[in-house]
Design an enzyme around this catalytic site. Structure first.
Site, PDB file in Angstrom:
ATOM      1  CG  ASP A   1      -2.166   0.903   0.976  1.00 20.87           C
ATOM      2  OD1 ASP A   1      -2.100   1.787   0.091  1.00 20.87           O
ATOM      3  OD2 ASP A   1      -3.194   0.741   1.673  1.00 20.87           O
TER       4      ASP A   1
HETATM    5  C1  BGC Z   1      -4.992   3.344   0.039  1.00 20.64           C
HETATM    6  C2  BGC Z   1      -5.076   2.371  -1.115  1.00 20.64           C
HETATM    7  C3  BGC Z   1      -4.938   3.116  -2.406  1.00 20.64           C
HETATM    8  C4  BGC Z   1      -3.630   3.873  -2.403  1.00 20.64           C
HETATM    9  C5  BGC Z   1      -3.374   4.642  -3.677  1.00 20.64           C
HETATM   10  C6  BGC Z   1      -3.777   4.243  -0.052  1.00 20.64           C
HETATM   11  O1  BGC Z   1      -3.865   5.265   0.875  1.00 20.64           O
HETATM   12  O2  BGC Z   1      -4.988   2.643   1.245  1.00 20.64           O
HETATM   13  O3  BGC Z   1      -6.303   1.697  -1.076  1.00 20.64           O
HETATM   14  O4  BGC Z   1      -5.033   2.219  -3.480  1.00 20.64           O
HETATM   15  O5  BGC Z   1      -3.655   4.802  -1.336  1.00 20.64           O
HETATM   16  O6  BGC Z   1      -4.198   5.724  -3.783  1.00 20.64           O
END
Ligand code: BGC
Length: 834
Positions: free
Chosen positions: A255
């Site tokens: 993530d």
């Molecule tokens: C989130 C993810 C997301 C990523 C990219 C993160 O803060 O937890 O779900 O895909 O950001 O935007």
């Protein structure tokens, strides 16, 4: 061939062109050529060590870097999961919870296909969806995103077709957030303490199905720690389960900024660090590889895994953007509507309140923060800016026709981006919006670098800031204009910011949130006079990094004339201001909405409450006096149409709860172990497998509405349950006759639950093991056949570290919901063959 050649050449895919050209040459050898792994290995062999190290870190927030000299294209990612999140507008689909509530796997497939097409229209290779974290507690700020509900079986059955749908369009799906990111509170560091049986029986099956059945191309490791170890470096999760047991061959990414180490993350966890190589880059990896602390073989495996996954998707063969698909695709909009129609759940309907009879109901007051304009959605990375959004008021106007009086009362500050402001333009004319002066420093110094009119203050910028083609992350903005109240009384002002915001009304500082802080909301109530022009000044400052600036101003008093309407439709709940990524939400409705509901219920006896939320919320203060109640989740850009069709009976509701709708937050079996067992660093999942209805059943507590529940305008009855062993497989075939015994065509979700013998270990009193959605005309009957596999009857035996089929009698019950199962039969396991 010439056409394809031309298209590839124009799009800069010259290495693919060369291949194509070579393949088409007379004398070129026909044959399959090297497979994706072999091609990936050949490419890896041509990469330098430094190139390989750098390749494992993302670039520009959302990309895997390209290596032009080797013909490796740059790979574009996009959030997910409520649509394809780009700066430009894109179809906003209903929340994952709404899709789960449809209990319709084929609809999940259709939504996957539609999102895949939306990706292709925009050149997106990897969609950061679906979200699969189980709804463990009602207040998790991201429940709305997850298409899993609280049940692993439902989750697995919905997620497989969704992923297949996305990937059928030549787009890679990403199963996230692996694993147990079931709360936002302290998500960046908290350790979820979960025993192996609970993980295997509840939290992992949807991911396992995504990998083993749907062959998902990517998995995203979650922020949190699992049993003490960050997911991005968790050997048990990433190596043992994902790669070794499930055979995952795709890309395991972190993530965004969830990577905390070089060596453990490299050895035990991810292939790809996102959004950039803070740990996975030349500077960190090459010395470790040279000294032998990290293995070059493992590096090559990662490179080959990433490259071969991309090659397998066809990304090296064609431009990802398919210009034949419109960015605003009517097919996607139809799919968003179809999901909203099946996802809305009717929870209460007394005294025939619904459907509203268009012959009798000629005037409707539509009120509440979610009434108009648009429909709300949750906040965070799933936020999609839709090309249009049909509000409940718009929908009712269309459904009731031109003769009906449908009025919106913008009572309550709901979503940002819905307040109505005016300002003076350059010719001193009043125009809608606020005048924004944008300064390229964080203290309003000098002349503004940009002046423009903004319809709303509803912005979230990434690290690049608000200036086109210029990277400025320290900036300030002053918005000025007026607010003219449409009604007398109390108004709510709400400012959400990261880093800081302050608001002046008629020259007086009314919100002063001017200390640097992460994204949070500051509110104020002011009593205002109808028709008076109030001068408004909103000042905002960002010092570094991501920036959020949102402001809303709306009345919260209920006008007395609501009593004069034939019906009141009250749209309440949460929005991107009160529910979303980064923090958990309240169980109670925010902003005194309980009072609002009580006032409207008192004024109008035909009040329908429509709740916008990611899951259960406190309905206790008002449910007894609400004649009708619908759970709308976040129903996407077409939500207003779907809700209006259901309210007026044009669509018979068929959504069923994918969660238990808690009566009190404290009844929820996991809430007593939330948010943390020790001031924020650990959360112990002490409830074990007793999450949602499993826990309610065990403690014999009535939720407000049980898992699987949902009303229809017709009635279904069940008879003649038969069970037969399937000769060909270790499974049972369960059939029963379902009859539409009411007066309307409608759809029923036929649900099968199993009660195991439970003598060897404690097991939930019942678990969902099969379901099917059937549509029947009045008086029509259908024999519905469901399959129950022996594997699905097993529990995870912690002593033997294996799934085990407990011998004994199993009770199979079939019916409308987890608490209403009219037909049943028993089976004996194991079957003794003759
Ligand atoms: C989130 C993810 C997301 C990523 C990219 C993160 O803060 O937890 O779900 O895909 O950001 O935007």
């Amino acid at each position: 061939m010439i056409l394809l050649f031309g298209r590839l050449l124009c799009s800069g895919y010259w290495p693919a062109c060369l291949l194509l050209w070579f393949a088409s040459c007379p004398g070129a050898k026909a044959g399959p050529g090297p497979g994706p792994e072999e091609r990936a290995r050949q490419l890896a062999a041509q990469m330098t060590l430094g190139e390989k190290a750098d390749y494992l870190g993302g670039v520009r927030s959302m990309y895997i870097r390209g290596i032009p000299r080797l013909g490796i294209p740059e790979i574009k990612m996009s959030d997910g999961p409520l649509g394809v999140r780009q700066d430009e507008a894109s179809t906003r689909y209903p929340a994952g919870a709404a899709l789960a509530a449809s209990w319709n796997p084929e609809l999940a497939r259709a939504e996957g296909v539609a999102m895949g097409r939306d990706c292709r229209a925009r050149g997106v290779h990897i969609l950061l969806a679906p979200g699969l974290n189980l709804h463990r507690i009602p207040v998790n700020g991201r429940n709305f995103e997850y298409l899993s509900g609280e049940d692993p079986f439902l989750a697995a059955r919905m997620v497989v077709p969704f992923i297949e749908g996305v990937q059928s369009q030549g787009v890679m799906a990403t199963a996230k957030h692996f694993a147990v990111n079931n709360q936002e509170f302290n998500r960046m560091s908290i350790s979820a303490g979960v025993d192996e049986r609970t993980l295997r029986e509840l939290y992992l099956p949807a991911f396992e199905a995504a990998v083993k059945e749907a062959h998902v191309g990517a998995v995203m490791d979650a922020y949190n720690r699992l049993n003490g170890v960050f997911c991005t470096e968790n050997a048990w999760l990433d190596r043992r389960m994902l790669r070794e047991e499930w055979g995952f061959r795709g890309i395991l990414m972190s993530d965004w900024s969830a990577t905390h180490s070089v060596i453990p993350a490299f050895r035990n966890g991810i292939d790809l660090e996102m959004p950039s190589g803070e740990h996975f880059d030349q500077a960190h990896l090459v010395p470790l590889l040279r000294s032998g602390k990290l293995s070059v073989r493992q590096l090559n495996e990662k490179i080959v895994r990433v490259l071969s996954s991309l090659i397998r998707m066809g990304f090296f063969e064609r431009p990802q953007r398919d210009a034949s698909i419109p960015e605003r695709d009517p097919a996607s909009e139809r799919t968003a509507l179809a999901v909203a129609r099946e996802g809305v759940v009717l929870l209460k309907n007394t005294a025939g309140t619904l459907p509203l009879d268009p012959a009798r109901v000629r005037s409707v007051a539509v009120l509440g923060p979610a009434a108009h304009p648009g429909v709300p959605t949750g906040g965070g990375s799933s936020y999609v800016n839709p090309p249009h959004a049909v509000s409940v008021c718009d929908g009712l106007r269309a459904a009731l026709g031109p003769g009906a009086k449908v009025d919106a009362f913008g009572v309550g500050a709901g979503s940002f981006g819905t307040s109505r402001f005016v300002c003076l333009d350059d010719r001193q004319q009043l125009v809608p919006g606020l005048r924004g002066e944008y300064f390229d420093n964080d203290e309003f110094r000098g002349p503004p670098a940009q002046v423009r009119t903004d319809a709303h203050v509803d912005f979230a910028w990434n690290d690049n800031g608000p200036f086109p083609h210029r990277l400025v992350s320290a900036f300030s903005i002053r918005w000025t204009g007026f607010f003219v109240p449409a009604q007398d009384g109390q108004h709510l002002l709400r400012a959400r910011s990261d880093d800081a915001m302050r608001v002046y009304l008629d020259g007086q500082l009314v919100i002063n949130d001017w200390e640097d802080h992460g994204s949070h909301t500051a509110s104020q109530i002011q009593t205002l006079q109808a028709g008076r022009r109030y001068a408004l000044k909103v000042e905002y400052r960002n010092r570094a990094g991501g920036a959020v600036a949102q402001f809303a101003l709306a009345p919260i008093d209920v006008p007395a004339e609501v009593a004069t309407y034939d019906a009141a439709v009250l749209c309440v709940g949460f929005s991107n201001a009160t529910e979303g990524e980064g923090s958990d939400r309240t169980f109670d409705l925010p902003d005194n909405q309980d009072d609002l509901i009580a006032k409207v219920e008192k004024l109008n006896p035909r009040t329908v409450v429509v709740l916008f939320s990611g899951g259960a919320a406190n309905a206790q203060p008002w449910i007894a006096d609400a004649p009708a109640f619908l759970e709308a989740w976040y129903p996407g850009q077409e939500g207003g149409t779907a809700i209006a069709e259901i309210l007026t009976g044009q669509v018979n509701p068929s959504g069923r709860l994918p969660i238990s709708f808690d009566r009190n937050a404290t009844d929820n079996p996991a809430m007593r172990n939330y948010p943390s067992s020790d001031h924020g660093s650990h959360v112990a999942y002490r409830e074990g497998v007793y999450v949602g209805y499993r826990g309610y059943d065990q403690s014999r507590t009535e939720p407000l509405y049980p898992f699987g529940y949902g009303l229809s305008y017709t009635k279904f009855s069940y008879a003649d349950l038969t069970v037969n062993r399937v000769p060909a497989g270790p499974a049972w075939e369960v059939s029963c006759r379902v009859t539409n015994s009411g007066e309307h065509a409608g759809s029923e979700v036929v649900q099968l639950y199993v009660t195991p013998p439970g003598r060897e270990v404690d097991r939930p009193p019942k678990e969902l093991k099969a379901f099917a959605k059937v549509t029947l005309e009045p008086d029509q009957q259908q024999t519905v056949t469901l399959m129950v596999k022996d594997q699905d009857l097993c529990f995870y035996d912690i002593k033997r570290h294996a799934w085990r089929l407990e011998p004994g009698r199993y009770l199979l019950r079939v019916g409308h919901s987890s608490r209403d199962l009219p037909v049943q039969a028993e089976i004996q396991e194991p079957i003794i063959s003759q």
